[in-house]
Design a protein around this motif. Sequence first.
Motif, mmCIF file in Angstrom:
data_model
loop_
_atom_site.group_PDB
_atom_site.id
_atom_site.type_symbol
_atom_site.label_atom_id
_atom_site.label_comp_id
_atom_site.label_asym_id
_atom_site.label_seq_id
_atom_site.Cartn_x
_atom_site.Cartn_y
_atom_site.Cartn_z
ATOM 1 N N THR A 1 0.826 -1.211 0.000
ATOM 2 C CA THR A 1 0.000 0.000 0.000
ATOM 3 C C THR A 1 0.859 1.260 0.000
ATOM 4 O O THR A 1 0.567 2.231 -0.702
ATOM 5 C CB THR A 1 -0.917 -0.011 1.235
ATOM 6 N N ARG B 1 -19.979 -2.655 0.921
ATOM 7 C CA ARG B 1 -18.627 -2.107 0.893
ATOM 8 C C ARG B 1 -17.955 -2.334 -0.451
ATOM 9 O O ARG B 1 -17.310 -1.426 -1.001
ATOM 10 C CB ARG B 1 -17.796 -2.741 2.008
ATOM 11 N N THR C 1 -16.637 0.844 -4.274
ATOM 12 C CA THR C 1 -15.367 1.140 -4.947
ATOM 13 C C THR C 1 -15.545 1.941 -6.238
ATOM 14 O O THR C 1 -14.910 2.985 -6.412
ATOM 15 C CB THR C 1 -14.602 -0.163 -5.228
ATOM 16 N N ILE D 1 -6.851 6.794 -2.806
ATOM 17 C CA ILE D 1 -6.532 6.432 -1.424
ATOM 18 C C ILE D 1 -7.730 5.794 -0.742
ATOM 19 O O ILE D 1 -7.618 4.773 -0.046
ATOM 20 C CB ILE D 1 -6.054 7.674 -0.647
ATOM 21 N N LEU D 2 -8.917 6.374 -0.945
ATOM 22 C CA LEU D 2 -10.126 5.811 -0.344
ATOM 23 C C LEU D 2 -10.419 4.428 -0.907
ATOM 24 O O LEU D 2 -10.887 3.540 -0.185
ATOM 25 C CB LEU D 2 -11.310 6.749 -0.588
ATOM 26 N N THR E 1 -8.239 2.205 -1.880
ATOM 27 C CA THR E 1 -7.350 1.221 -1.259
ATOM 28 C C THR E 1 -7.797 0.894 0.159
ATOM 29 O O THR E 1 -7.567 -0.220 0.646
ATOM 30 C CB THR E 1 -5.904 1.735 -1.228
ATOM 31 N N LEU E 2 -8.440 1.868 0.831
ATOM 32 C CA LEU E 2 -8.935 1.609 2.181
ATOM 33 C C LEU E 2 -10.192 0.744 2.149
ATOM 34 O O LEU E 2 -10.391 -0.117 3.009
ATOM 35 C CB LEU E 2 -9.228 2.934 2.895
ATOM 36 N N ILE E 3 -11.049 1.002 1.135
ATOM 37 C CA ILE E 3 -12.287 0.232 1.030
ATOM 38 C C ILE E 3 -12.023 -1.168 0.512
ATOM 39 O O ILE E 3 -12.549 -2.164 1.029
ATOM 40 C CB ILE E 3 -13.284 0.965 0.095
ATOM 41 N N PRO F 1 -8.628 -3.329 -0.540
ATOM 42 C CA PRO F 1 -7.167 -3.428 -0.715
ATOM 43 C C PRO F 1 -6.753 -4.101 -2.019
ATOM 44 O O PRO F 1 -5.596 -3.992 -2.421
ATOM 45 C CB PRO F 1 -6.736 -4.273 0.491
ATOM 46 N N LYS G 1 -4.992 -1.893 -5.223
ATOM 47 C CA LYS G 1 -3.579 -1.588 -5.449
ATOM 48 C C LYS G 1 -2.860 -2.686 -6.214
ATOM 49 O O LYS G 1 -1.900 -2.442 -6.936
ATOM 50 C CB LYS G 1 -2.862 -1.334 -4.126
#
Length: 319
Positions: A3, A236, A240, A305-306, A308-310, A312, A315
């Motif tokens: 990440t 969730r 994305t 960035i969001l 990758t948080l929601i 993974p 990436k």
Amino acid sequence: MTTTLYLLRRLLQAAIVVFIVTIVVFALLHSLPGGPARGVLGIHATAQQIAQFNRQQGLDKPLPVQYFIYLGQILRGDLGNSFTLNEPVSQLIVQRLPKTLVLTLAQAVLALIIAIPVGMWQARKRNSPADYVITTVSLVLYSTPVFFLGLVLIAVFTQIVPLFPSQAPNGDTLAQVFSDPAGLVLPIVTGAAAMVAVFSRFMRSATLDNLDEDFVRTARAGGASTNAVLVRHVFRNSLTPVVAMLGYYVPVLFGGSLVVEQLFNYPGMGLLFWNAAQSSDFPVLLGCVLVIAVATVCGTLLADILQTLIDPRVKTTRS
């Protein structure tokens, strides 16, 4: 790719794009009819005045030297002076940008609050009469010009059913803008309408894709209800593409704010850009273009960035 490496790569890409944007804006500045001096001083400026202006601003130096002078000015926050308002462009933008951010953020939040549950509900009721009705309404909202929708809302809610004022609140500070919240209703609804149509369609499509995944079938086989599957497993993952779309929607938000702010006389960046275009105030126009371009880059970076948080997995798919 970890990440951290992915985010570092995205930061580097964002910095390169911003660097290219400064080159484009610099080129636009020098492509003005008669050069920057003519654009700032006006068509009636004499040759002597233009020569003096060029010496003062360093415009008589080679173009590479001029660019680095311009880049240094940007890094110091110096975007030039408005020759119609006789104020620094950076000061005008600092005054107007927070108001536009408030307006566009309110539009985006309202659109997401409506679009996300509507899109998921459509996916659950796919191919039903209600799904077709909402799809039709979404297409109508998406294809309706913003200015026309705003005029319709003004006619309905200020004349036929007088609930809201036809003009947005004015003032130099955010406190003055918030002093009349009723005046913000129509501008926010006008800007959010098309976004609801877009985001609900994305959410519906993403939800349908996730409903066909193996983990959903496993959850259903385990006895989970449809609502539980949607909330715990599908929600969730379906966010994305919506988050990605929101990041790339930044220039559309600013473009829409130009129309909305002019229509409702809202004192933000859009109205500043509109008035500058009417008076050919090139320093203000180019300053606004630079700020909007940088905001677009920051918006897409924040969206990545969001994501990758929601999820993974993003990436790895982009590495």
